[in-house]
Each structure stands twice: as structure tokens, then as C-alpha cells.
Motif scaffolding. Structure first.
Motif, short mmCIF file in Angstrom:
data_model
loop_
_atom_site.label_atom_id
_atom_site.label_comp_id
_atom_site.label_asym_id
_atom_site.label_seq_id
_atom_site.Cartn_x
_atom_site.Cartn_y
_atom_site.Cartn_z
N GLN A 97 5.15 -3.04 4.33
CA GLN A 97 4.28 -3.79 3.43
C GLN A 97 4.21 -3.12 2.06
OE1 GLN A 97 0.37 -4.55 5.01
NE2 GLN A 97 -0.20 -5.93 3.35
N LEU A 98 4.18 -1.79 2.06
CA LEU A 98 4.19 -1.05 0.79
C LEU A 98 5.51 -1.27 0.05
CD1 LEU A 98 3.20 1.08 -1.25
CD2 LEU A 98 4.15 2.83 0.29
N LEU A 99 6.61 -1.19 0.77
CA LEU A 99 7.92 -1.38 0.13
C LEU A 99 8.04 -2.78 -0.45
CD1 LEU A 99 10.75 -0.32 -0.50
CD2 LEU A 99 11.43 -0.90 1.83
N MET A 100 7.58 -3.79 0.28
CA MET A 100 7.63 -5.16 -0.24
C MET A 100 6.71 -5.31 -1.44
SD MET A 100 8.81 -8.24 -0.18
CE MET A 100 9.67 -8.46 1.40
N ALA A 101 5.53 -4.73 -1.39
CA ALA A 101 4.60 -4.83 -2.52
C ALA A 101 5.18 -4.20 -3.78
CB ALA A 101 3.27 -4.18 -2.17
N ILE A 102 5.93 -3.11 -3.61
CA ILE A 102 6.58 -2.48 -4.76
C ILE A 102 7.66 -3.40 -5.33
CG2 ILE A 102 8.19 -0.61 -5.38
CD1 ILE A 102 6.36 1.27 -3.79
N LEU A 103 8.40 -4.08 -4.47
CA LEU A 103 9.38 -5.04 -4.97
C LEU A 103 8.69 -6.14 -5.79
CD1 LEU A 103 11.94 -5.56 -2.06
CD2 LEU A 103 12.07 -4.00 -4.01
N TYR A 104 7.54 -6.60 -5.31
CA TYR A 104 6.79 -7.59 -6.08
C TYR A 104 6.33 -7.00 -7.41
CZ TYR A 104 6.46 -11.46 -2.76
OH TYR A 104 6.75 -12.55 -1.96
N ASN A 105 5.83 -5.77 -7.38
CA ASN A 105 5.40 -5.13 -8.62
C ASN A 105 6.54 -5.01 -9.62
OD1 ASN A 105 2.80 -4.70 -7.56
ND2 ASN A 105 2.67 -2.66 -8.47
N GLU A 106 7.74 -4.77 -9.11
CA GLU A 106 8.88 -4.52 -9.97
C GLU A 106 9.66 -5.79 -10.30
OE1 GLU A 106 9.26 -1.72 -11.36
OE2 GLU A 106 8.04 -0.39 -10.11
N SER A 107 9.14 -6.94 -9.92
CA SER A 107 9.85 -8.21 -10.16
C SER A 107 9.46 -8.85 -11.48
CB SER A 107 9.58 -9.19 -9.01
OG SER A 107 8.21 -9.57 -8.97
N TYR A 108 8.83 -8.07 -12.37
CA TYR A 108 8.34 -8.64 -13.62
C TYR A 108 9.46 -9.00 -14.59
CZ TYR A 108 9.26 -3.96 -15.44
OH TYR A 108 9.88 -2.77 -15.78
N LYS A 109 10.66 -8.50 -14.37
CA LYS A 109 11.77 -8.81 -15.28
C LYS A 109 12.90 -9.48 -14.50
CE LYS A 109 14.28 -4.39 -14.95
NZ LYS A 109 14.69 -3.17 -15.66
N ARG A 221 -1.96 -4.50 -9.65
CA ARG A 221 -0.94 -5.48 -9.24
C ARG A 221 -0.52 -5.25 -7.80
NH1 ARG A 221 1.46 -4.05 -13.74
NH2 ARG A 221 3.45 -3.58 -12.74
N LEU A 222 -0.49 -3.99 -7.37
CA LEU A 222 -0.18 -3.69 -5.97
C LEU A 222 -1.22 -4.36 -5.07
CD1 LEU A 222 1.80 -1.64 -4.33
CD2 LEU A 222 -0.32 -0.39 -3.96
N HIS A 223 -2.48 -4.25 -5.45
CA HIS A 223 -3.54 -4.90 -4.66
C HIS A 223 -3.36 -6.41 -4.66
CE1 HIS A 223 -6.22 -1.15 -5.57
NE2 HIS A 223 -5.39 -0.93 -4.55
N ASP A 224 -3.01 -6.98 -5.81
CA ASP A 224 -2.81 -8.43 -5.90
C ASP A 224 -1.65 -8.88 -5.01
OD1 ASP A 224 -4.86 -8.60 -7.76
OD2 ASP A 224 -3.53 -8.63 -9.50
N TRP A 226 -0.57 -7.32 -2.27
CA TRP A 226 -0.61 -6.70 -0.95
C TRP A 226 -0.61 -7.73 0.19
CZ3 TRP A 226 0.70 -2.01 0.14
CH2 TRP A 226 0.40 -1.46 1.40
N ALA A 227 -1.47 -8.73 0.09
CA ALA A 227 -1.58 -9.70 1.19
C ALA A 227 -0.27 -10.47 1.40
CB ALA A 227 -2.74 -10.66 0.91
N LYS A 228 0.32 -10.99 0.32
CA LYS A 228 1.55 -11.75 0.49
C LYS A 228 2.71 -10.87 0.94
CE LYS A 228 2.83 -11.84 -4.45
NZ LYS A 228 3.07 -12.75 -5.60
N SER A 229 2.64 -9.58 0.60
CA SER A 229 3.68 -8.65 1.06
C SER A 229 3.59 -8.47 2.58
CB SER A 229 3.53 -7.30 0.35
OG SER A 229 3.71 -7.44 -1.04
N GLY A 230 2.36 -8.37 3.07
CA GLY A 230 2.18 -8.25 4.51
C GLY A 230 2.67 -9.49 5.24
N THR A 231 2.39 -10.66 4.68
CA THR A 231 2.86 -11.90 5.28
C THR A 231 4.38 -11.96 5.27
OG1 THR A 231 0.86 -13.07 4.55
CG2 THR A 231 2.79 -14.41 5.08
N ALA A 232 4.99 -11.51 4.20
CA ALA A 232 6.45 -11.59 4.08
C ALA A 232 7.18 -10.74 5.11
CB ALA A 232 6.87 -11.17 2.67
N VAL A 233 6.62 -9.60 5.45
CA VAL A 233 7.34 -8.67 6.36
C VAL A 233 6.92 -8.82 7.82
CG1 VAL A 233 7.75 -6.99 4.53
CG2 VAL A 233 5.69 -6.79 5.93
N GLN A 234 6.07 -9.78 8.12
CA GLN A 234 5.65 -9.99 9.51
C GLN A 234 6.82 -10.44 10.39
OE1 GLN A 234 2.39 -12.74 9.42
NE2 GLN A 234 0.87 -11.14 9.00
#
Length: 234
Positions: A97-109, A221-224, A226-234
Motif C-alpha cells: 500500500q505504501l509503494l502504491m501510494a508513492i506511485l500515486y504521489n509521483e504521478s504528478y507529471k 498527498r500520501l494521506h489523500d 492512501w485509501a485508493k492505494s489500499g484498494t488497488a493492491v487488494q
């Protein structure tokens, strides 16, 4: 790993996109051989003759087989990479979930390989790949790892490699954290800050140093995400 704090983001990427489009127009019009390679061309730097069958004729009568795009392009959604996130998080022993959330954080470009390389030509210290990893971080992470023979320059073209390298970088950051911390931050929050701001800052935050505005923005942004990251990796 992000470069968002170094000036307006999308404006710069728009300029890069225009330059790449202009380069493509030059190539189609018979530009100089050193013009940027179109995004649909193979990613290697080998000569055009490298893919020619033995004995193939030169000149106008030689027919060239159509090439298939070898680089990821188009809209990018981190959730599409849930499978490699789960796999490499397990391999490195980190929270998927942390790894996915970081990908979301880094998807700004945009993470189109040609745009990333065009950007890097004007900004040599830019990061590469969907996890926005800098060369030094990649080179420090890869020794002894399953991707030890790979190169940082491959990250834009191999999103699986980008996820794997990010997972092991988080593993290495976790190994540096003390068993007890003096901060109102949990383990994953500290690792995310370490990924964004470096190990030194992460350790300072773990000792109780107040998180600054830029690091706090990354954490928010990590907090924002977080939930969808957990859903994505389920």
C-alpha cells in the motif's frame, strides 16, 4: 524523488511536449540523423541496419518491416501496476500500500519515455521512471539485488523495473530507521518522507525535527492517496 518543488510543473512539461512534437515533425520531414527519435521507434541506440535480415538488399528496393512501439505510452494510472507492486513489495519486504501510494504521489507529471528523456536533456539531474528515481538512488540500491545488472537509463522504458527499484529503495530506507522514534509519524510515513526528501531528512524527522512545508505537502498527498492505494493492491 519528486521534482515538483523546483518550479511550475505542467507548464514545463507542456514546453517539453511541444519540443518533442517539433522534433517529430523534423524527423518526418527528413531531419538530421541526430534529431530525437519518435516515440514509436525502438528504444535502443543501435543503427537502423541492426534489425535487417542477413543478405537483405540495400537501396530503394529494400522493404522495411513496420516497427511496434517498444515503450509505454498513453494515459498512466498507477493502479494498472498493482500486480508488480504486490510482487516487488513482497520481494523487498515493504508495505504494498505504501509503494502504491508513492506511485500515486509521483504521478504528478507525464511518464512518457520520450518526454522524460527530453526533460532530462535540459535537466541532467532529473528523475526517471514512474517512481521518479534519481540516478544516485538507483545506483545505490541495485548492488546485490535482482536488477543489479540493469541501468538507470532503462527506467522510463521498463515500468516493472521502476517499481522493483522503488520497493528495494524503501527496504533500504527502512533498514536505517531506529527501532524507536521520537516523532508523531508512523513507519510508513517516515519511509515516504525518506523516499521524497532523502534518508538524512527522514532520520531527522524520526528524531522529532518538525516536518517542513514541502515535506508536509508530500505527506498530505500520501494521506489523500492512501485509501485508493489500499484498494488497488487488494
Amino acid at each position: 524523488m519528486s521534482e515538483e518543488q523546483q518550479g511550475p510543473r505542467w507548464g514545463r512539461w507542456l514546453v517539453v511536449g511541444v519540443l518533442v512534437a517539433a522534433g517529430w515533425g523534423i524527423v518526418r520531414g527528413g531531419g538530421h540523423p541526430t534529431d530525437p527519435v519518435p516515440s514509436g521507434a525502438p528504444s535502443t541506440s543501435a543503427s537502423a541496419d541492426a534489425g535487417r535480415a542477413p543478405g537483405a538488399a540495400d537501396g530503394p528496393s529494400a522493404s522495411a518491416a513496420p516497427t511496434k512501439p517498444s515503450k509505454p505510452s498513453g494515459p498512466y494510472d498507477p493502479a494498472d501496476y498493482a500486480a508488480p507492486v504486490r510482487r516487488f513489495a513482497a520481494e523487498a519486504g515493504v508495505n504494498p500500500q505504501l509503494l502504491m501510494a508513492i506511485l500515486y504521489n509521483e504521478s504528478y507529471k507525464p511518464h512518457d519515455p520520450e518526454l522524460e528523456r527530453a526533460w532530462q536533456r535540459g535537466k541532467p539531474d532529473a528523475s526517471f521512471g514512474i517512481a521518479n528515481m534519481h540516478r544516485a538512488a538507483f545506483d545505490d540500491t541495485k548492488p546485490g539485488r535482482p536488477f543489479a545488472s540493469r541501468q538507470w537509463e532503462e527506467l522510463p522504458d521498463d515500468r516493472g523495473l521502476a517499481v522493483q527499484a522503488a520497493a528495494w529503495h524503501l527496504h533500504d530506507l527502512a533498514a536505517q530507521l531506529p527501532a524507536r522514534v521520537s516523532a508523531p509519524l508512523n513507519h510508513d510515513e517516515l519511509l515516504a518522507l525518506g523516499y521524497n526528501a532523502g534518508a538524512g531528512n527522514m532520520l531527522a524527522f524520526a528524531r522529532g525535527v518538525k516536518v517542513g512545508a514541502q515535506a508536509q505537502s508530500y505527506l498530505d498527498r500520501l494521506h489523500d492517496n492512501w485509501a485508493k492505494s489500499g484498494t488497488a493492491v487488494q
